[in-house]
Design a protein around this motif. Structure first.
Motif, PDB file in Angstrom:
ATOM      1  N   SER A  46       0.768  -1.103   0.046  1.00 20.66           N
ATOM      2  CA  SER A  46       0.006  -0.046   0.062  1.00 20.66           C
ATOM      3  C   SER A  46       0.791   1.215  -0.206  1.00 20.66           C
ATOM      4  O   SER A  46       2.045   1.113   0.549  1.00 20.66           O
ATOM      5  N   ASP A  65      -2.208  -3.349  -5.509  1.00 18.71           N
ATOM      6  CA  ASP A  65      -2.513  -3.118  -4.322  1.00 18.71           C
ATOM      7  C   ASP A  65      -3.641  -3.773  -3.738  1.00 18.71           C
ATOM      8  O   ASP A  65      -3.810  -4.456  -2.626  1.00 18.71           O
ATOM      9  N   MET A  66      -4.818  -3.531  -4.259  1.00 20.79           N
ATOM     10  CA  MET A  66      -6.007  -3.905  -3.850  1.00 20.79           C
ATOM     11  C   MET A  66      -5.978  -5.722  -3.796  1.00 20.79           C
ATOM     12  O   MET A  66      -6.421  -6.343  -3.065  1.00 20.79           O
ATOM     13  N   VAL A  67      -5.691  -6.191  -5.011  1.00 21.14           N
ATOM     14  CA  VAL A  67      -5.381  -7.773  -5.057  1.00 21.14           C
ATOM     15  C   VAL A  67      -4.571  -8.202  -3.973  1.00 21.14           C
ATOM     16  O   VAL A  67      -4.909  -9.292  -3.284  1.00 21.14           O
ATOM     17  N   TYR A  76      -3.503  -6.933  -1.270  1.00 19.98           N
ATOM     18  CA  TYR A  76      -3.982  -6.716   0.196  1.00 19.98           C
ATOM     19  C   TYR A  76      -4.345  -7.916   0.887  1.00 19.98           C
ATOM     20  O   TYR A  76      -3.947  -8.180   2.026  1.00 19.98           O
ATOM     21  N   HIS A  77      -4.959  -8.967   0.310  1.00 16.79           N
ATOM     22  CA  HIS A  77      -5.551 -10.199   0.821  1.00 16.79           C
ATOM     23  C   HIS A  77      -4.242 -11.210   0.879  1.00 16.79           C
ATOM     24  O   HIS A  77      -4.506 -12.401   1.481  1.00 16.79           O
ATOM     25  N   LEU A  78      -3.240 -10.687   0.104  1.00 23.05           N
ATOM     26  CA  LEU A  78      -2.130 -12.051   0.172  1.00 23.05           C
ATOM     27  C   LEU A  78      -0.785 -11.423   0.810  1.00 23.05           C
ATOM     28  O   LEU A  78       0.079 -12.096   0.800  1.00 23.05           O
ATOM     29  N   GLN A  79      -1.033 -10.281   1.664  1.00 22.17           N
ATOM     30  CA  GLN A  79       0.143  -9.913   2.504  1.00 22.17           C
ATOM     31  C   GLN A  79       0.524 -10.997   3.437  1.00 22.17           C
ATOM     32  O   GLN A  79      -0.255 -11.819   4.013  1.00 22.17           O
ATOM     33  N   LYS A 115       1.915 -14.064   2.478  1.00 23.83           N
ATOM     34  CA  LYS A 115       1.625 -15.275   2.137  1.00 23.83           C
ATOM     35  C   LYS A 115       2.714 -15.278   1.029  1.00 23.83           C
ATOM     36  O   LYS A 115       3.261 -14.381   0.492  1.00 23.83           O
ATOM     37  N   PHE A 151      -1.627 -16.975  -5.203  1.00 25.73           N
ATOM     38  CA  PHE A 151      -1.066 -17.543  -4.015  1.00 25.73           C
ATOM     39  C   PHE A 151      -0.750 -18.916  -3.953  1.00 25.73           C
ATOM     40  O   PHE A 151      -1.045 -19.623  -4.920  1.00 25.73           O
TER      41      PHE A 151
END
Length: 98
Positions: free
Chosen positions: A11, A54-56, A58-61, A63, A96
């Motif tokens: 971000s 960044d939006m995509v 975000y859920h993979l931070q 990982k 992922f």
């Protein structure tokens, strides 16, 4: 190019891919003046500045991911110096690792 590693925070002025999960967490939470933090930063790849990515991401931070993209040496070419998010990789896809 395809690279595999541990995604850190993505971000604003930061989005990096690290060799280890420990490095990703150290940079996110660590002491900016420590040698360990500096070593982790030296080994990371900075990922481009696209807001959609960044939006995509975000859920993979924090990982393990595979990123396909184009290498960009604009900030590492010896002439240009970039602050914050250098964009070593211009990402096209992120996956992922299960």
């Amino acid at each position: 190019m395809v690279v595999r590693g541990w995604l850190g925070i993505c971000s604003g002025n930061d989005c990096g891919l690290y060799q280890t999960l420990d490095d990703a967490k150290l940079v996110a939470d660590g002491d900016h003046l420590s040698d360990a933090w500096a070593a982790a930063m030296d080994k990371r790849l900075s990922i481009g500045t696209d807001t959609y990515f960044d939006m995509v991401a975000y859920h993979l931070q924090f990982k393990e991911v595979v990123i396909r993209g184009t290498v960009n040496d604009h900030c590492r070419n010896g002439i240009t110096f970039c602050f914050d998010r250098a964009g070593d990789i211009d990402p096209e896809t992120i996956q992922f690792i299960i």
